[in-house]
Scaffold this active site. Sequence first.
Site, PDB file in Angstrom:
ATOM      1  N   ASP A  37       3.536 -46.685  -3.442  1.00 11.89           N
ATOM      2  CA  ASP A  37       4.155 -46.296  -4.722  1.00 11.89           C
ATOM      3  C   ASP A  37       4.193 -47.441  -5.727  1.00 11.89           C
ATOM      4  O   ASP A  37       4.631 -47.260  -6.858  1.00 11.89           O
ATOM      5  CB  ASP A  37       5.578 -45.783  -4.478  1.00 11.89           C
ATOM      6  CG  ASP A  37       5.578 -44.462  -3.713  1.00 11.89           C
ATOM      7  OD1 ASP A  37       4.578 -43.723  -3.818  1.00 11.89           O
ATOM      8  OD2 ASP A  37       6.558 -44.173  -3.006  1.00 11.89           O
ATOM      9  N   ARG A  70      -0.204 -30.537  -7.156  1.00 14.22           N
ATOM     10  CA  ARG A  70      -0.467 -31.494  -6.072  1.00 14.22           C
ATOM     11  C   ARG A  70      -0.931 -30.789  -4.790  1.00 14.22           C
ATOM     12  O   ARG A  70      -0.589 -29.628  -4.548  1.00 14.22           O
ATOM     13  CB  ARG A  70       0.784 -32.352  -5.832  1.00 14.22           C
ATOM     14  CG  ARG A  70       1.108 -33.188  -7.058  1.00 14.22           C
ATOM     15  CD  ARG A  70       2.270 -34.101  -6.839  1.00 14.22           C
ATOM     16  NE  ARG A  70       1.990 -35.125  -5.844  1.00 14.22           N
ATOM     17  CZ  ARG A  70       2.898 -35.970  -5.391  1.00 14.22           C
ATOM     18  NH1 ARG A  70       4.134 -35.899  -5.823  1.00 14.22           N
ATOM     19  NH2 ARG A  70       2.568 -36.876  -4.499  1.00 14.22           N
ATOM     20  N   GLN A  77       4.726 -37.981   4.371  1.00 15.57           N
ATOM     21  CA  GLN A  77       5.135 -36.594   4.109  1.00 15.57           C
ATOM     22  C   GLN A  77       4.454 -35.648   5.089  1.00 15.57           C
ATOM     23  O   GLN A  77       5.075 -34.707   5.590  1.00 15.57           O
ATOM     24  CB  GLN A  77       4.839 -36.222   2.659  1.00 15.57           C
ATOM     25  CG  GLN A  77       5.691 -37.062   1.694  1.00 15.57           C
ATOM     26  CD  GLN A  77       5.434 -36.790   0.235  1.00 15.57           C
ATOM     27  OE1 GLN A  77       4.532 -36.033  -0.116  1.00 15.57           O
ATOM     28  NE2 GLN A  77       6.210 -37.407  -0.637  1.00 15.57           N
ATOM     29  N   ARG A 121      15.970 -37.834   3.416  1.00 16.43           N
ATOM     30  CA  ARG A 121      16.093 -37.590   4.861  1.00 16.43           C
ATOM     31  C   ARG A 121      17.552 -37.511   5.277  1.00 16.43           C
ATOM     32  O   ARG A 121      17.917 -36.720   6.150  1.00 16.43           O
ATOM     33  CB  ARG A 121      15.336 -38.677   5.629  1.00 16.43           C
ATOM     34  CG  ARG A 121      13.801 -38.457   5.502  1.00 16.43           C
ATOM     35  CD  ARG A 121      13.030 -39.727   5.698  1.00 16.43           C
ATOM     36  NE  ARG A 121      11.581 -39.521   5.725  1.00 16.43           N
ATOM     37  CZ  ARG A 121      10.794 -39.488   4.642  1.00 16.43           C
ATOM     38  NH1 ARG A 121      11.297 -39.616   3.418  1.00 16.43           N
ATOM     39  NH2 ARG A 121       9.485 -39.303   4.771  1.00 16.43           N
TER      40      ARG A 121
END
Length: 431
Positions: A318, A125, A172, A30
């Site tokens: 994660d 993905r 996301q 970012r």
Amino acid sequence: MHQLENRTIFPSQGLRGEIVVPGDKSISHRAIMFAALAEGSSLVRGLLRGEDCLSTLAAFQQMGVQVEDRGEELLIEGRGLRGLQEPGDVIDCGNSGTTMRLMSGILAAQPFFSVLSGDKYLRRRPMARIIKPLVGMGAQISGREHGTKAPLAIQGGMLRAGEYHSPVASAQVKSAVLLAGMQVEGVTRVLEPHLSRDHSERMLRYFGVDVQSFAGGASVCGPANLQGRDVDVPGDISSAAFFLVAALITPGSELLLKNVGVNPTRSGIIDILQQMGGSIELLNKRELSGEPVADLLVRHSALRGIEIGGDLVPRAIDEFPVVSVAAVFAEGETLIRDAKELRVKETDRIAAVCDTLGKIGGQVEPLEDGMRIVGTGRLQGGRVNSFGDHRIAMSMAVAAQAAGAEIKIEDTGCTTTSFPNFWDLLAQVND
Ligand code: S3P
């Protein structure tokens, strides 16, 4: 593509010392993106030099953004919201879902054509989750497999502000919509079932954008005008997690992890490990560029199994591969639910954890949306494969610290994705 290499990791006598883990991956992406889109220059300190963030950096350089690498710092000359140039070639996002999904939101509203692709894992993905809301705002995006997979071709143009109810708690997705929304007139809102990481909201505000966070989502009022700012990137709690678990499960360990980001939307791993009985102290709490930071002191502890689900899942999304390793060394059963998202990460992490831990004597049962892990308190040596997933490779190295014998891990080059000096730090604390 990372190098194919294998490593043999031996059991530890105890991890001791003080380390600084590399910069936060999400925040680094970012920082690059918002600095590039800002008016004026930004100095970014502590940026993660992992492959994923380098993909983001290269993408903006391809679009005319000037970057001066000063070693510890990176000076990024912003081009403003309207200053990017059409890329002359396909943008290679490598292994990085964050690069592809957030860039899609940015590029959908830029007045040029772009194509985003990546490695074989990223091309598998799901991309419909960002294409759908962006198309709803008027974007023109096409992709493989009926517009659901990369490569993605984006004909950027005028979009409309909108409201999107995301079926998944994904930063996301939320960020892609906010980044498109900040470029158009009006208020764009995103709602999500559970709060996902809020780094975009925090850093956009830090760059002067009118972003509101509220229960259930966030909104942005466009068109925005980002002002270049200096950014200090804190250490990545997702990288710290490997050392937290390694110290907790290995007798004789005591580690101090300095300068770790402890944003509440990311600190689920600390809550999980403390609930399991882990001794983790947060010292020297402070704020860096709009993000909470602390030093983490962790000591070897007796762990117990717990149940994990609901809001806690996106706050530790994660970390489940390494949580599974902690669970093997806990007493009793650990149940992870509501974590179906693990199936669409860099690899299917439910399948990968069951396979790898299973090969070294772990008792892990896959569930559609999680795992059931029986804490046996031990693992044996053996041979496992990372499936090209950085977090699986590092979790296996953590397992090896407290296993009965050495573990050979195949395909470990992928750790450069998020943690380029992982092996060096592991050797350092074992010295
Ligand atoms: C990220 C969001 C998460 C996380 C990923 C980084 C981000 O993905 O798993 O590693 O930087 O926004 P989702 O948004 O798909 O949950």
